[in-house]
Structure formats: structure tokens, C-alpha cells
Design a protein around this motif. Structure first.
Motif, mmCIF file in Angstrom:
data_model
loop_
_atom_site.group_PDB
_atom_site.id
_atom_site.type_symbol
_atom_site.label_atom_id
_atom_site.label_comp_id
_atom_site.label_asym_id
_atom_site.label_seq_id
_atom_site.Cartn_x
_atom_site.Cartn_y
_atom_site.Cartn_z
ATOM 1 N N GLN A 548 -11.073 3.463 -2.544
ATOM 2 C CA GLN A 548 -10.040 2.933 -1.643
ATOM 3 C C GLN A 548 -10.447 3.086 -0.184
ATOM 4 O OE1 GLN A 548 -6.280 4.782 -2.653
ATOM 5 N NE2 GLN A 548 -5.819 3.227 -4.189
ATOM 6 N N GLN A 549 -11.088 4.192 0.159
ATOM 7 C CA GLN A 549 -11.564 4.369 1.530
ATOM 8 C C GLN A 549 -12.650 3.361 1.870
ATOM 9 O OE1 GLN A 549 -12.735 8.479 1.943
ATOM 10 N NE2 GLN A 549 -10.792 9.243 1.131
ATOM 11 N N MET A 550 -13.522 3.053 0.906
ATOM 12 C CA MET A 550 -14.531 2.013 1.144
ATOM 13 C C MET A 550 -13.876 0.661 1.401
ATOM 14 S SD MET A 550 -17.318 2.857 -1.827
ATOM 15 C CE MET A 550 -17.403 4.486 -2.556
ATOM 16 N N LEU A 551 -12.886 0.333 0.596
ATOM 17 C CA LEU A 551 -12.204 -0.948 0.763
ATOM 18 C C LEU A 551 -11.489 -1.013 2.107
ATOM 19 C CD1 LEU A 551 -10.731 -1.200 -2.839
ATOM 20 C CD2 LEU A 551 -12.603 -2.567 -1.923
ATOM 21 N N ARG A 552 -10.924 0.102 2.524
ATOM 22 C CA ARG A 552 -10.260 0.141 3.833
ATOM 23 C C ARG A 552 -11.249 -0.161 4.949
ATOM 24 N NH1 ARG A 552 -9.182 5.966 5.305
ATOM 25 N NH2 ARG A 552 -11.440 5.746 5.598
ATOM 26 N N GLN A 640 -3.171 7.866 -4.616
ATOM 27 C CA GLN A 640 -3.815 6.591 -4.931
ATOM 28 C C GLN A 640 -2.847 5.426 -4.773
ATOM 29 O OE1 GLN A 640 -5.992 6.635 -8.619
ATOM 30 N NE2 GLN A 640 -5.960 4.414 -8.831
ATOM 31 N N ALA A 641 -1.610 5.584 -5.218
ATOM 32 C CA ALA A 641 -0.640 4.495 -5.119
ATOM 33 C C ALA A 641 -0.269 4.221 -3.663
ATOM 34 C CB ALA A 641 0.613 4.833 -5.934
ATOM 35 N N ILE A 642 0.108 5.258 -2.942
ATOM 36 C CA ILE A 642 0.608 5.060 -1.578
ATOM 37 C C ILE A 642 -0.516 4.664 -0.635
ATOM 38 C CG2 ILE A 642 1.745 6.217 0.353
ATOM 39 C CD1 ILE A 642 3.177 7.959 -1.739
ATOM 40 N N GLU A 643 -1.660 5.338 -0.766
ATOM 41 C CA GLU A 643 -2.782 4.964 0.088
ATOM 42 C C GLU A 643 -3.240 3.535 -0.207
ATOM 43 O OE1 GLU A 643 -5.554 5.816 3.153
ATOM 44 O OE2 GLU A 643 -3.716 6.795 2.472
ATOM 45 N N GLY A 644 -3.243 3.153 -1.486
ATOM 46 C CA GLY A 644 -3.639 1.793 -1.829
ATOM 47 C C GLY A 644 -2.708 0.755 -1.248
ATOM 48 N N TYR A 645 -1.396 0.975 -1.377
ATOM 49 C CA TYR A 645 -0.439 0.030 -0.803
ATOM 50 C C TYR A 645 -0.508 0.026 0.724
ATOM 51 C CZ TYR A 645 1.785 -0.610 -5.365
ATOM 52 O OH TYR A 645 2.044 -0.930 -6.679
ATOM 53 N N THR A 646 -0.737 1.180 1.312
ATOM 54 C CA THR A 646 -0.835 1.243 2.782
ATOM 55 C C THR A 646 -2.027 0.442 3.279
ATOM 56 O OG1 THR A 646 0.178 3.442 2.773
ATOM 57 C CG2 THR A 646 -1.033 2.794 4.745
ATOM 58 N N LEU A 728 5.485 5.242 4.604
ATOM 59 C CA LEU A 728 5.062 3.862 4.369
ATOM 60 C C LEU A 728 6.224 2.901 4.567
ATOM 61 C CD1 LEU A 728 3.070 1.718 3.415
ATOM 62 C CD2 LEU A 728 3.618 2.349 1.047
ATOM 63 N N ILE A 729 7.412 3.248 4.075
ATOM 64 C CA ILE A 729 8.578 2.376 4.241
ATOM 65 C C ILE A 729 8.911 2.204 5.714
ATOM 66 C CG2 ILE A 729 11.008 2.077 3.665
ATOM 67 C CD1 ILE A 729 9.048 1.800 1.311
ATOM 68 N N LEU A 730 8.863 3.294 6.469
ATOM 69 C CA LEU A 730 9.140 3.207 7.904
ATOM 70 C C LEU A 730 8.119 2.317 8.600
ATOM 71 C CD1 LEU A 730 10.039 6.937 8.635
ATOM 72 C CD2 LEU A 730 11.606 4.989 8.661
ATOM 73 N N TRP A 731 6.860 2.431 8.210
ATOM 74 C CA TRP A 731 5.829 1.599 8.845
ATOM 75 C C TRP A 731 6.068 0.123 8.530
ATOM 76 C CZ3 TRP A 731 2.217 -1.743 6.830
ATOM 77 C CH2 TRP A 731 1.245 -2.202 7.727
ATOM 78 N N VAL A 732 6.416 -0.197 7.298
ATOM 79 C CA VAL A 732 6.670 -1.593 6.928
ATOM 80 C C VAL A 732 7.841 -2.151 7.742
ATOM 81 C CG1 VAL A 732 7.447 -3.104 5.062
ATOM 82 C CG2 VAL A 732 5.703 -1.370 4.605
#
Length: 840
Positions: A548-552, A640-646, A728-732
């Protein structure tokens, strides 16, 4: 000696050599020493005559020395043999031709000796010969290399091994500079003929050159990329492989045969158990290829990577030293270097060397980019060796994603890289179905294994996020909904008919076999479900976070250069990783079973300390989730879930901007329109994240009603997840609030219902942000101050806005009527009481 011809002496010596060998091995050392000295005198007289071309009688004449050296255990005898050869070299070196082979064979036998004096004496002879008479050895260059390799393999004397490796590096320089070729030509000889010898790699070269299955075929002209004209003697008239040390040189095929034993030998030495030896061998190999790799053609580079460089990693796959194991995906223990561990000391240097060679000779190695990426991904998928997987992922991230790909900007490299990352994501999503069968087999004696669909990469759909039966995310968008997938474990639906019973028995039998064989064929050890955290599962979770960090970083720095196909692959990788983790977090029954198996369980003392520190903390960040594993008890993939969605949503909103095409053109990137691709995914997953948060709140409220231990553990786990999703919700919400009104109106059809549901959550900060969003953005559209953008979604947005307002007015009127009716009913009841009082 001079009266008889060489042919006559050959027949005579066939008998005498056996006699000398037998006497040299006599049990009486004095007799053996006398025979060896007599053999030296005969050899001295014979070597006085120069050997004719294409004859090898010198080799046959010196053969008894080799036989006695190999069979004798007497140090005196072996030392005398070396002194005899030293005397012959000092006096007759200029006449020796085929005799060098027998001499190198004797030196090789001494090189493997445990006696330091004997080994040192032999190496000193080689060292002196190499420094002063290298031009005499050019016809037997391969034998010299083999002899030095034997010295480098000596397990008893480290300083001799290091000195031998230094000579090998120097020999590679002589070969590249043309000293070997010029020496052959100056002596008027033909190209040296190299016969394959088992163990030096020559036979591997000859077989690899004919390996059509791997697409390797090397012709004489393709080795250096140019055509050749050859004389009848086998000496080429020109060759760019060797600098112009002479007008001609050896053939290109012979040149490769000279290089091959040296390169393969250094490659084999990298597997040495001694750190200093393998480090020196690796440096010599990599420096040789860096300095002289420009002489090799693309076909030769294929041979080098496949036959020399890639086999080095076999030592990593067979490393038996203790491996580090993470307690949870984001709490990785430090990789402390231990000298006995090949993986910790050498793997990173080897993998980094692959990338450096690929970049340094890119025009020649371009076709090997996919193979190098495949090797890196394969190492990252070594799930039983977390250390190797983490090192490979680090090299892939640092040297490919952040380095090579960005510097070269090659479309083919982007294609290979994005495909590798997508494949890496899919290979590191654990399949829980087999583990559940194993657990049932171990716990119940394989009497009735539990059937489960399980979380597997094969039963998920790209851009998924919907579930049957009202699961989380079912309202994630109003178009092109993904196929529903049920990740539950239906243990109650097992005994519906006889066919299912038969299937169960088959599964139970398979589980019994897997339980006894450890889940792998041919491995005889028992499987303990309580130790799943020490197996492959944790490594897969760790690698998933690293990918996920690579994809980011890839989306942040390289998005202008990604084609539509490659961008879709990157988005697919993020979506599959995050969706998988989200579905796993929803499967509380599976998480409870894994908790009982010991997955992600910290020591009891550390768990108690973490519970005390985090009591009452509901707003945890993603970075703080790892510390909550011990307190939450249930295994989870929140990071993994939250970082991926972020990462996904931030990248999508970045690419959603109207200026992306212009920005890509300014840096020389691709100028295709990204908004149609981005908008669909953005709407779907922004709605999914908001919906999941609301459903988490609802599930948490229901779980608090239970008083069992399982209910308490589930409530704590969901409470942790709610706190982790909050940032994450606040950022969205803040990101959509920052959109211009014209773009914000496009999202009202799905955003307005989501905002309405968020008004009921517990987080005061989120409710304040929703209120601000209503006043600043939604209000102007509802009051008619802003006009909805035209399009098919405008009607849905209007229905959401004004239909909702009308429903609220109707609800308000109904509430007023109910209040008025209850008031009149109260007055009537009061009047009735007064009448009853009067009557009494």
C-alpha cells in the motif's frame, strides 16, 4: 630422453607413471620421498624440450604428482610435491604448456587442505606465478580460475579465501582488457578450447545456450552484438569485446566460455557461510559486471541474470537461521544484523545490485525488467520468511518505485511495475478457508470440519463493497453496483442433504491430512492452529501494508506517466487490498476463531498495560492502531482497510481536479482525460466509507446490549474501529466542503443521504463538520441560491433535497396532529373524572 621420439616416450611413460605413483604412495615415507625426487629429475629433463602444438604429453608426464597428492595423507610427501613443482616452475616455466593443467590440479588439492602451512605454500606459488608470469597462463586461464575458486572455498583459512577472491577480480579485469586474448595471439595460438568440467558452470552454459523453452539462444555473432569474420585458425580478425590490445582476438563464443566459469564461481562463493567471504565475492562479482558489462550483448545479459545472478537467492530460500516474526502487521521488529544469517546480511545488497545493473545497462537489459520485478515479487511472497519478504518489499519500494521507474520513465517498465504490484497485492491476501478447516480438524479430531467460503482473492469483485442482506456498504452509489459477496461462515447450514454430508466427510478427510502434514505435501510435521501467527499469515499482512505504501508513492509521484490501463491496475490493487481488509473486519466469528488460535496476541502483561493506556480513547489514529491490538483482543486489519481507503480517496480527489491534464503536459506526461475513470471510483468509495462508518456505529450500539465475553470483545473491537475511522471521515467531509459549488452539486445525489445519516453518530466533531457542510454547501442549493448542474444526476439530487424536505414537513405535521389529539383526549379524560367525582 632425446634419443627417443615423443610418441615412443608416451608408450614407455604409460607404464612408468603407474610405477612412480605406486612407489610415491609407499608406506615408508623415505621410499616415497626418493621416488618423488626421482620423478622431479625426470620432469626437469623432459621439460627442457618445448612442447609441440596440440600435444599434451607434459600433462601426462606430470600426472603422477597429481595422483600421489590426491591419495597421500603424509604432510611431508605433499609438501615435497609442492617444492618439486616450485622448482620446475622457477626453471622451466617458459617451456610449460599442457603441464599447467596438472600443476593447477595439484595446487587445487593443496587448497582444500586443513594444514595452513601446506595451503599457504601452494597459494604463494599461485600468487607469485600470477604476478610475474600471467602471460604464460593465458592458454589455461579457465584452469587458473578454477584453482583460485578452490582456494576461495577453503573453510579453514579466511585470509587465503579473501586473497583468492581478490585475484579472481583482477583476473576478470585482465580478461576484459584483452590480456588473455592478446597473450594467445602473441603466442601464435588458436582460441583456447574449454572442456566443460562438472561444478564450474561450463556445462550449465552449454545447456542454457540450447534452452529453447526459456527463450535463450545465443549465436556466435549475437554475444557481442556484431558480426565476425574468422580466419582458418579460429582467431577472429576484429572484436569489440576486447579493447584493441592486438589486431585480432579470440572468437566471441570462446570469450563467453572464459567469462562463464569466473562469473559462476564468484556467484557460488556468495553462498559461503562466512560473512567476509561472501561479502568479498559479491563485491567482486558486482564490480566486475558494473565495470565491464558494456561488453555484453542483450542475449549475454540474459544468460548472466538467469545463470549467475538469480541463482544467488537460493541461499536466502534455504537460510535456516531464526526469522523475525511480527506480532501484528504494523508492529515490525527491527532487523538486527546477525553474521550467521544470510538473509539479514546479504539479501538487500544482492537485490539492490540487480536494480543497479538493470539501470546501468538499460538499453542492453531492457527486456529483463519484467524478470527482475518477478524475482523481487517472488521474494516478497516468501511467506515463511518474513525477513526476506520485508527486505524484498523495501528494495522494490526504494529502488524501483521511488528510483528506477521514476528516472527512466519507460512505458514498458510502468506496465511491468503496475502488473507486479497488483499481483503482489493478490498473493498477499490470506485465504482463511483452509485455516478454518484445519482448526476444526484439530479441535474436533476431524469428525466434522466446518465448511466456509472464507476470505479468498477469488470470491471478491473489483470495486466491490456491497453485501447481501443489508451488510455494510450496500448503498455505496446508485449505479453499477458490484456483485454481492457473502464472507460469513455459515456453520448452521451444513446438514441440509446427504450430498452435503458427503462433501463434509471429504473436507474432514482433507483437513485431517492437512493437519498432519502441515498444509504442505511432503512435509512431516504436525500443524498447530495455535501457532498460525508464526506461519505465513502475519507475513502476508505485513507485506500488504508495505505494498500500500508503494502504491501511495506511485500515485503521488508518477500519476502523470501512467496510462489508463496502468492507472486502473493501481486503483484495482488499492481497492482489492482495502475491501479485503474491510470484509475481514466485519467477519467477527472468524476473528474470534483466530484470536483463540493466538493470532495477533501480545503477552498478557503488555496487553494489560495497553488496556490501561487506551481506556476511554475513542479517537485513535491509524498510527496508533497497532498499539490497540493487545487491548482489542480480536485480530483485525484496521490499518490495511483505513490506510487503503485513505490512499485511494486522496489519489482520486487529486486526479479529479480539472487541471490534471494540463499538469501532466507540463511535466511531459500523458494527457488523457482521467476524470471519467476517477469519478466512478471516487463516488463509489467515498459513499462506501461514509456508509460503513454509520453501520459501525449501529453495530456497536447493538453489541453493547450483550453481556457475554464475546459481546464485550466484539464491542471493544468495533469501538476501536469506529475511533480509527473518525479521522478519515473528517478528512472526506472537509475535502468535499472545499470543492467549488459547481463541482459539489454533482455529488448531492449520494452525499446528501450520507450526511443525513451522519447526524446521528456519537462523534461530536463529525456532527459539527456535517452541520457546517449543510450550512455552507447544501443550504444554498436547497434555498435556490445555487442551481444544480444539468445532467441525469440532477433529478436524483433534487429528489434527495426537496423530497427529503417534504417528508420532513409531513412528519412534522403528523407529529403536531398527534400532539393535538393527545391534548383533546387528555381534556376528555379530565372531564370524565370530574363527573365521577360529582356522582360520588
Amino acid at each position: 630422453m632425446t634419443a627417443r621420439s615423443r610418441l615412443v616416450w608416451a608408450n614407455v611413460w604409460e607404464v612408468l607413471s603407474k610405477h612412480y605413483a605406486a612407489v610415491g604412495l609407499h608406506e615408508n615415507v623415505a621410499v616415497a620421498l626418493y621416488a618423488i625426487d626421482s620423478l622431479r629429475q625426470l620432469s626437469m629433463k623432459f621439460l627442457a624440450k618445448e612442447e609441440l602444438r596440440d600435444f599434451n604429453f607434459q600433462r601426462l608426464f606430470l600426472k603422477p604428482f597429481e595422483v600421489i597428492m590426491a591419495a597421500s595423507r603424509s604432510i611431508e610427501v605433499r609438501e615435497l610435491i609442492l617444492r618439486c613443482l616450485d622448482n620446475l616452475i622457477s626453471v622451466r616455466a617458459h617451456n610449460i604448456r599442457s603441464g599447467w593443467k596438472s600443476m593447477f590440479a595439484v595446487f587445487s588439492l593443496a587448497a582444500s587442505s586443513s594444514d595452513e602451512g601446506l595451503c599457504q605454500f601452494a597459494f604463494d606459488m599461485i600468487d607469485q606465478l600470477y604476478r610475474t608470469s600471467f602471460h604464460l597462463l593465458v592458454f589455461d586461464f579457465v584452469d587458473l580460475v578454477r584453482c583460485l575458486l578452490v582456494f576461495s572455498e577453503n573453510p579453514y583459512h579466511l585470509h587465503i579465501s579473501l586473497a583468492a577472491i581478490a585475484h579472481l577480480h583482477s583476473a576478470a579485469t585482465h580478461l576484459a582488457e584483452g590480456a588473455v586474448a592478446s597473450g594467445v595471439i602473441a603466442a601464435g595460438g588458436a582460441a583456447p578450447r574449454i572442456s566443460p568440467r562438472p561444478g564450474d558452470g561450463s556445462e550449465g552454459l552449454l545447456s542454457a545456450r540450447k534452452d529453447g523453452a526459456n527463450g535463450i539462444f545465443v549465436s556466435t555473432s549475437s554475444l557481442t552484438g556484431s558480426s565476425r569474420s574468422f580466419s582458418g585458425s579460429g582467431v577472429a580478425t576484429s572484436s569489440p569485446s576486447f579493447p584493441a590490445a592486438a589486431e585480432g582476438t579470440v572468437s566471441t563464443e570462446a570469450a563467453l566460455q572464459l567469462w562463464w566459469p569466473l562469473l559462476v564461481g564468484l556467484s557460488a562463493r556468495v553462498a559461503d557461510p562466512r560473512l567476509a567471504t561472501r561479502t568479498a565475492a559479491l563485491e567482486a562479482l558486482m564490480n566486475t559486471l558494473r565495470q565491464h558489462g558494456g561488453q555484453f550483448a542483450p542475449q549475454t545479459w540474459k544468460l548472466i541474470f538467469r545463470g549467475v545472478l538469480f541463482p544467488i537467492l537460493e541461499s536466502a530460500r534455504t537460510d535456516c537461521t531464526p526469522q523475525v516474526i511480527s506480532e501484528c502487521p504494523s508492529l515490525n521488529p527491527s532487523l538486527e544484523v546477525r553474521e550467521e544469517s544470510w538473509i539479514l546480511t546479504t539479501t538487500e545488497t544482492v537485490l539492490k545490485g540487480y536494480v543497479e545493473l538493470l539501470e546501468a545497462f538499460w538499453p542492453l537489459t531492457k527486456t529483463l525488467a519484467h524478470e527482475v520485478l518477478t524475482v523481487l515479487a517472488d521474494c516478497a511472497c516468501q511467506h515463511e520468511r518474513e525477513t526476506l519478504a520485508r527486505i524484498a518489499a523495501t528494495v522494490l519500494h526504494r529502488d524501483i518505485v521511488r528510483g528506477l521507474a521514476g528516472r527512466l520513465q519507460e512505458p514498458d517498465l510502468w506496465d511491468a511495475l503496475t502488473s507486479s504490484l497488483l499481483g503482489l497485492v493478490r498473493k498477499n491476501l490470506p485465504e482463511w478457508g483452509s485455516l478454518e478447516l484445519l482448526a476444526a480438524a484439530v479441535e474436533a479430531g476431524a469428525k466434522g470440519a466446518i465448511s466456509s467460503v472464507g476470505l479468498t482473492p477469488n470470491n471478491r469483485a473489483t470495486y466491490a463493497g456491497t453485501r447481501e442482506g443489508g451488510g455494510r456498504g450496500e448503498s455505496a452509489g446508485s449505479y453499477e453496483e458490484g456483485t454481492a459477496t457473502d464472507f460469513s461462515t455459515p456453520a448452521d447450514d451444513m446438514d441440509e442433504d446427504e450430498e452435503e454430508d458427503e462433501d463434509e466427510m471429504g473436507e474432514a478427510e482433507a483437513a485431517r491430512r492437512m493437519a498432519t502434514m502441515g498444509g504442505r505435501s511432503g512435509r512431516d510435521f504436525s500443524f498447530s492452529f495455535a501457532m498460525v501467527n508464526n506461519g505465513t499469515i502475519m507475513t502476508q499482512m505485513v507485506v500488504s501494508l508495505l505494498v500500500q505504501q508503494m502504491l501511495r508513492d506511485l500515485l503521488v509521484s508518477a500519476w502523470p506517466f501512467l496510462s489508463e490501463k496502468n492507472l486502473r491496475k493501481v486503483l484495482d490493487a488499492l481497492v482489492e487490498s482495502a475491501d479485503y481488509a474491510s470484509e475481514f473486519n466485519m467477519n467477527l466469528s472468524l476473528r474470534e476463531r483466530l484470536r483463540q488460535g493466538g493470532l495477533m496476541q501480545l503477552p498478557a502483561q503488555q496487553q494489560q498495560q495497553l488496556r490501561h493506556e487506551q481506556r476511554g480513547n475513542l479517537n485513535m489514529s491509524v498510527a496508533g492502531l497497532a498499539a490497540g491490538v493487545g487491548a482489542a483482543q480480536l485480530p483485525h486489519l484496521h490499518e490495511q482497510a483505513i490506510e487503503g481507503y485513505t490512499i485511494l480517496l486522496k489519489a482520486l480527489l487529486r486526479l479529479y481536479a480539472s487541471t490534471t491534464t494540463q499538469e501532466a503536459a507540463e511535466v511531459g506526461g500523458l494527457t488523457w482525460d482521467r476524470r471519467p475513470v476517477v469519478e466512478r471510483v471516487l463516488v463509489r468509495y467515498a459513499a462506501l466509507v461514509l456508509r460503513q462508518y454509520v453501520e459501525l456505529e449501529d453495530d456497536l450500539a447493538h453489541s453493547r446490549e450483550g453481556k457475554s465475553a464475546a459481546s464485550v470483545a466484539a464491542a471493544y473491537a468495533m469501538n476501536t474501529e469506529v475511533g480509527a475511522y473518525t479521522p478519515l471521515i473528517l478528512w472526506v467531509l472537509r475535502t468535499f466542503k472545499a470543492l467549488p459549488s459547481s463541482e459539489f452539486g454533482w455529488h448531492l445525489d449520494w452525499l446528501f443521504p450520507a450526511l443525513a445519516e451522519l447526524l446521528t453518530v456519537r462523534s461530536l466533531e463529525i456532527r459539527k463538520e456535517v452541520r457546517t457542510l449543510f450550512l455552507a454547501k447544501v443550504g444554498p442549493f436547497a434555498l435556490g441560491e445555487e442551481v444544480l448542474p444539468p445532467g441525469p444526476r440532477a433529478a436524483a439530487a433534487a429528489a434527495a433535497l426537496f423530497g427529503g424536505a417534504q417528508e420532513q414537513e409531513q412528519d412534522h405535521e403528523q407529529e403536531q396532529e398527534q400532539e393535538q389529539g393527545s391534548t383533546e383526549e387528555g381534556k376528555a379524560m379530565e372531564e370524565g373524572r370530574n363527573v365521577e367525582t360529582d356522582v360520588l
